[in-house]
Enzyme design. Structure first.
Site, PDB file in Angstrom:
ATOM      1  N   GLY A 175       0.824  -1.196   0.000  1.00 20.27           N
ATOM      2  CA  GLY A 175       0.000   0.000   0.000  1.00 20.27           C
ATOM      3  C   GLY A 175       0.852   1.237   0.000  1.00 20.27           C
ATOM      4  O   GLY A 175       2.083   1.184   0.081  1.00 20.27           O
TER       5      GLY A 175
ATOM      6  N   GLY B 145       3.882   7.488   3.232  1.00 18.66           N
ATOM      7  CA  GLY B 145       4.848   6.719   2.474  1.00 18.66           C
ATOM      8  C   GLY B 145       4.326   5.328   2.178  1.00 18.66           C
ATOM      9  O   GLY B 145       3.228   4.958   2.589  1.00 18.66           O
TER      10      GLY B 145
ATOM     11  N   VAL C 195       4.052   1.161   2.083  1.00 19.79           N
ATOM     12  CA  VAL C 195       4.062   0.124   3.110  1.00 19.79           C
ATOM     13  C   VAL C 195       4.404  -1.212   2.461  1.00 19.79           C
ATOM     14  O   VAL C 195       3.868  -1.540   1.394  1.00 19.79           O
ATOM     15  CB  VAL C 195       2.683   0.017   3.795  1.00 19.79           C
ATOM     16  CG1 VAL C 195       2.755  -0.939   4.966  1.00 19.79           C
ATOM     17  CG2 VAL C 195       2.207   1.378   4.255  1.00 19.79           C
TER      18      VAL C 195
ATOM     19  N   ASP D 212      -5.496  11.785  11.220  1.00 21.81           N
ATOM     20  CA  ASP D 212      -5.759  11.238   9.887  1.00 21.81           C
ATOM     21  C   ASP D 212      -6.589   9.972   9.991  1.00 21.81           C
ATOM     22  O   ASP D 212      -6.320   8.979   9.337  1.00 21.81           O
ATOM     23  CB  ASP D 212      -4.444  10.988   9.143  1.00 21.81           C
ATOM     24  CG  ASP D 212      -4.647  10.825   7.639  1.00 21.81           C
ATOM     25  OD1 ASP D 212      -5.752  11.155   7.161  1.00 21.81           O
ATOM     26  OD2 ASP D 212      -3.721  10.361   6.955  1.00 21.81           O
TER      27      ASP D 212
END
Ligand SMILES: *[C@@H]1O[C@H](CO)[C@@H](O)[C@H](O)[C@H]1NC(C)=O
Ligand SMILES: *[C@@H]1O[C@H](CO)[C@@H](O)[C@H](O)[C@H]1NC(C)=O
Ligand SMILES: *[C@@H]1O[C@H](CO)[C@@H](O)[C@H](O)[C@H]1NC(C)=O
Ligand SMILES: *[C@@H]1O[C@H](CO)[C@@H](O)[C@H](O)[C@H]1NC(C)=O
Ligand SMILES: *[C@@H]1O[C@H](CO)[C@@H](O)[C@H](O)[C@H]1NC(C)=O
Ligand SMILES: *[C@@H]1O[C@H](CO)[C@@H](O)[C@H](O)[C@H]1NC(C)=O
Ligand SMILES: *[C@@H]1O[C@H](CO)[C@@H](O)[C@H](O)[C@H]1NC(C)=O
Ligand SMILES: *[C@@H]1O[C@H](CO)[C@@H](O)[C@H](O)[C@H]1NC(C)=O
Ligand SMILES: *[C@@H]1O[C@H](CO)[C@@H](O)[C@H](O)[C@H]1NC(C)=O
Length: 820
Positions: free
Chosen positions: A508, A513, A515, A626
């Site tokens: 992902g 950033g 993953v 987030d």
């Protein structure tokens, strides 16, 4: 960026001109309009008249704008030839063309139909097209039309591209500056040699390029009502046009700063909403990586080489790549597939219509200079084959898995060896997947050795769980002197676990950033997050933050196992959860059916627990900033775990202040006070939580929500139904009747309370939790939600304090830099 925000949220256009219309949509022979007159299209949609720009100047232009929205001029006649005072008139000349002249006969502009027209009539259509025709001939028979001479705006029904009948290759040309309509540096066009692609150029230099297919561009993610039409007939016409059924007012604009935008007018908010933005940042920057290079938005924009190629200069990967093995066109050479890429620029390359992938490969094999091939399906045309002969430039990985195309690159036999099957005869490798498998088999023993060495030497990695027997053994062996070392993992271990951050291990891409999935020799599966950047923080502070965060332990939080610092990169190592994130289930029509009502309740309560822990039960008060469906991971039992918590702290944000310069979050989940003013508090998380609750109950995404009857987003839709006493209609139809109506209404009520526009009106998480758990607790009625009208919010602006950040075309986290 501030301009952009104020544009988005506060741009109101209620300036009205005091001009008189000649009360008609047309100019007939012997008529003219002077500087104070205008004509209006039949249905009162567009107006044609004179305007000044800049507003304070005397420079006058003839243009077309939406009636009632004079600030947005969609077409300018004399853009490079301003009139110095209000002395000009628009009239017909002797051969029936429209001319813009002043009393001394100076021509500022003219339509340039080559034929002379006996009984000319000029008419402003409701599409915004000014057409010139002979009043005796058919009404569709235009001698000239403004749509053939675009300014900076593409209206629905207008075309860019080439037409053999007129010989024109239409393109958009930006204004010189926001208040100077003269032709600017940037243009937007489609290429007519090769497969049509969007090209944005600065003067004659390409700045960036669209995907080879339009689904990837303007239509992306906005299936509702957006319809495009591509004509690709090399002997007749190559053009792109579009339609938007939901509203008549939408426009694509090449703006004077070089980005291309699509706006939609909202009558509710009386404003233009930016629905799509594309610019050349990061990997979209044209030819960033040179010939045979490929761009990957991993950390920032990283250049690499296509399979079978190596960098020309190991100092500078932007210089391009060369073949590792030059033995091309010898026995045994073949093709390697790279998946999920944006194709190389196909300008000037060979395109063959209606050719399937096998035939396309056959074509490429015929000629030794063919470098690569690929096929793409085009609506109404079918499979189109491209063979590249000249160069392979401007290739990138596409951030959304599945939305890129396959590209087959010619490589020497030696590059294919590992992919050969047992019979040894195959000379065309369809895929390099097999190679990957081979690599894994070989790699495992080596990895084990490295990790064994690491253990012996005391290069200490991690695993902070003390409760379970197995892990305790590890800790006993390592026994590092300082606590922080328990968390530090050597880069070698991480690289081995993730097979050197191989693309196949990438699971992902978050806003912070990419993953990667990995596996430690112990068998434990991990998720490794590469942080895209780290701002304004020393290493020691960073380590302290990681230690703090790693001490947060809760069953509804993803466990942080350790970290690794390697050169400029920071890696965070988390426990790996097999079931992906909530959004993968919630917004997928098939998988969503797994989420029965009781499961959804469990998930909501679990998220609330985790958030409550972050807000008040942990030693530190952590504001997530987030929270969104994509950041809720599900374990094997579908229990939710919040991920990415504490990221704001790790990034070195102001921890005590309530105001930040840097807004980190995701549109659709950010409350207004945060997105606009940068104010954040625990109540910002409560807002995001409310959005997630409403998404879970309705099974629909807030971002990109569309309803045929109104312009509201999901929050506004929930609010509207709630006020009208129709809240049950909001509930996911996929639940059928298998839910408790009373409970569902409570949940909608709670969700709406959380998304109220004023932070002080939103409940705290502890109140939310009580409301969720305690059925008897009386609920107050919600007020109007924040951001309830924004059906479309910019989804693709992705800039941050580091300018080279990739502008990815997906719904990842948005990072805005507030200029204050
Ligand atoms: C434009 O024409 C109108 C109507 O004929 C007239 O009243 C007006 O004074 C004219 N304006 C100019 C600037 O010529
Ligand atoms: C425009 O300027 C010219 C010369 O500068 C002048 O002769 C004319 O009268 C002006 N017209 C108007 C309408 O101001
Ligand atoms: C007509 O326009 C030209 C060019 O701008 C200018 O030199 C001339 O003075 C104008 N004449 C009038 C009468 O406005
Ligand atoms: C017509 O005018 C446009 C500018 O408005 C120009 O670009 C084009 O070349 C002209 N065409 C002809 C046939 O004169
Ligand atoms: C672009 O324009 C410049 C100056 O007009 C010219 O020197 C250059 O050759 C052009 N480049 C291309 C690729 O056409
Ligand atoms: C292109 O248009 C011409 C004329 O309409 C037609 O004969 C031809 O078949 C078209 N070609 C393709 C590839 O559609
Ligand atoms: C746009 O809509 C009109 C009318 O609905 C239709 O005739 C036309 O084909 C559409 N054009 C595109 C590009 O979808
Ligand atoms: C790398 O090469 C590119 C293109 O040749 C050049 O623009 C860039 O400045 C170079 N970067 C470095 C760090 O040398
Ligand atoms: C191979 O392709 C190149 C470039 O298109 C062309 O110049 C050459 O003639 C072709 N060779 C053969 C054998 O078809």
């Amino acid at each position: 960026m501030e301009n952009c925000l104020s544009f988005l949220f506060f741009f109101t256009l209620i300036l009205l001109f005091s001009q008189k219309s000649i009360a008609d949509d047309r100019i007939k022979q012997h008529q003219s309009i002077n500087d104070t007159q205008l004509i209006v299209s039949a249905a009162q949609i567009f107006e044609l008249g004179f305007f000044n720009e800049p507003k304070a100047s005397n420079l006058r232009y003839l243009g077309i704008w939406y009636k009632g929205i004079p600030d947005v001029v969609v077409w300018v006649a004399n853009r490079d030839n301003p009139i110095l005072n209000s002395s000009a008139t628009l009239t017909f000349n002797g051969d029936g063309n429209l001319v813009l002249i002043n009393q001394s006969g100076f021509h500022f502009w003219s339509s340039n139909s080559t034929r002379s027209i006996q009984n000319p009539i000029a008419q402003l259509l409701d599409t915004g097209n000014l057409v010139l025709r002979d009043s005796n001939s058919g009404s569709e028979n235009y001698e000239w039309q403004s749509f053939d001479y675009p300014s900076d705006t593409l209206l629905p029904g207008m075309k860019v591209g080439w037409d053999s009948k007129t010989g024109l290759n239409r393109k958009l040309t930006s204004w010189r500056s926001p208040n100077n309509p003269s032709s600017g540096e940037f243009s937007f066009s489609i290429n007519t040699d090769g497969l049509p692609q969007f090209l944005v150029s600065k003067r004659n230099k390409t700045l960036y390029r669209g995907w080879p297919w339009y689904d990837h561009d303007f239509g992306q993610g906005y299936g509702n009502g957006f319809d495009y039409n591509l004509v690709f007939n090399t002997s007749m016409e190559i053009s792109f046009s579009y339609n938007y059924s939901a509203t008549s007012r939408t426009r694509i604009v090449m703006d004077s700063s070089g980005s291309i935008n699509r706006y939609v007018w909202s009558d509710v908010g009386e404003e233009w909403r930016n629905e799509f933005t594309f610019n050349g940042a990061g990997c979209n920057d044209y030819d960033l990586c040179g010939d045979f290079g490929i761009c990957d938005a991993v950390v920032t924009s990283t250049c690499g080489c296509l399979d079978g190629f190596k960098p020309i200069s190991t100092q500078n990967f932007s210089n391009g790549c060369v073949r590792k093995d030059q033995n091309i066109c010898k026995v045994g050479d073949g093709f390697k597939r790279i998946s999920n890429v944006k194709w190389p620029d196909s300008t000037g390359e060979l395109v063959k219509m209606k050719l399937g992938v096998q035939d396309c490969r056959g074509e490429c094999l015929k000629n030794c200079s063919c470098l690569a091939y690929g096929t793409v399906g085009i609506p109404k045309i079918g499979s189109v084959c491209v063979n590249w002969f000249h160069k392979l430039i401007d290739v990138r990985y596409v951030p959304d898995v599945g939305s890129g195309d396959d590209l087959f690159i010619r490589v020497a036999a030696s590059e294919l060896k590992s992919a050969q099957s047992d019979d040894g005869k195959r000379n065309v490798a369809e895929s390099d997947d097999e190679k990957r498998n081979v690599a894994v088999v070989v790699a495992v023993p080596i990895v084990s050795v490295i990790i064994f060495l690491a253990l012996v030497v005391g290069g200490c990695f991690l695993i902070r769980r003390r409760a379970n027997g197995n892990d305790e053994v590890v800790i006993a062996v390592v026994e590092p002197p300082i606590q922080e070392n328990k968390l530090e993992m050597p880069i070698g271990v991480v690289e081995a676990a993730t097979e050197n951050f191989s693309f196949s291990n990438k699971i992902g891409e978050g806003g912070f950033g990419p993953v990667y999935k990995g596996k430690l020799p112990s068998g434990q599966e991990i998720a490794v997050k590469k942080l895209a950047e780290r701002s304004g923080q020393g290493l020691q502070e960073f380590k302290n933050e990681v230690i703090f965060i790693s001490q947060l332990q809760h069953r509804n939080l993803v466990k942080l196992l350790g970290y690794c610092i390697h050169q400029e990169e920071i890696l965070l190592i988390y426990e790996y959860l097999p079931n992906k994130s909530l959004d993968c289930f919630l917004f997928d029509d098939q998988r969503r059916s797994i989420l029965k009502w009781p499961k959804r309740i469990d998930i909501i309560i679990g998220i609330a627990r985790g958030l409550l822990y972050l807000h008040q039960d942990s030693r530190l008060r952590i504001i997530h900033r987030d929270l969104k469906a994509a950041n809720i991971l599900l374990d094997s039992e579908m229990k939710p775990k919040i991920s990415d918590f504490g990221m704001a702290r790790i990034f070195g944000e102001d921890q005590t202040e309530t105001k930040t310069r840097r807004v980190v979050g995701t549109y659709g989940y950010m409350p207004p006070e945060y997105a606009i003013d940068g104010f954040f508090s625990v109540k910002s998380d409560v807002f995001s939580f409310g959005v997630v609750v409403l998404e879970i109950v309705s099974g629909r995404k807030n971002k990109g929500f569309f309803h045929p009857e109104h312009q509201l987003n999901l929050l506004g839709h929930a609010w509207k139904l709630w006020k009208e006493g129709r809240a049950l209609e909001f509930i996911d139809i996929m639940l059928e009747d298998e839910y408790d109506k009373h409970e569902a209404l409570r949940y909608i009520n709670i969700g709406l309370l959380c998304v109220q526009s004023r932070p002080e009106e939103r409940p705290t998480m502890s109140t939310v939790f009580s409301m969720l758990e305690n059925e008897k607790m009386q609920l107050i009625l919600p007020q109007r939600p924040g951001f309830y009208e924004e059906r479309f919010i910019v989804s693709d602006i992705h800039s941050s304090s580091s300018d080279h950040h990739a502008s990815s075309i997906n719904n990842v986290t948005v990072t805005l830099l507030q200029g204050r």
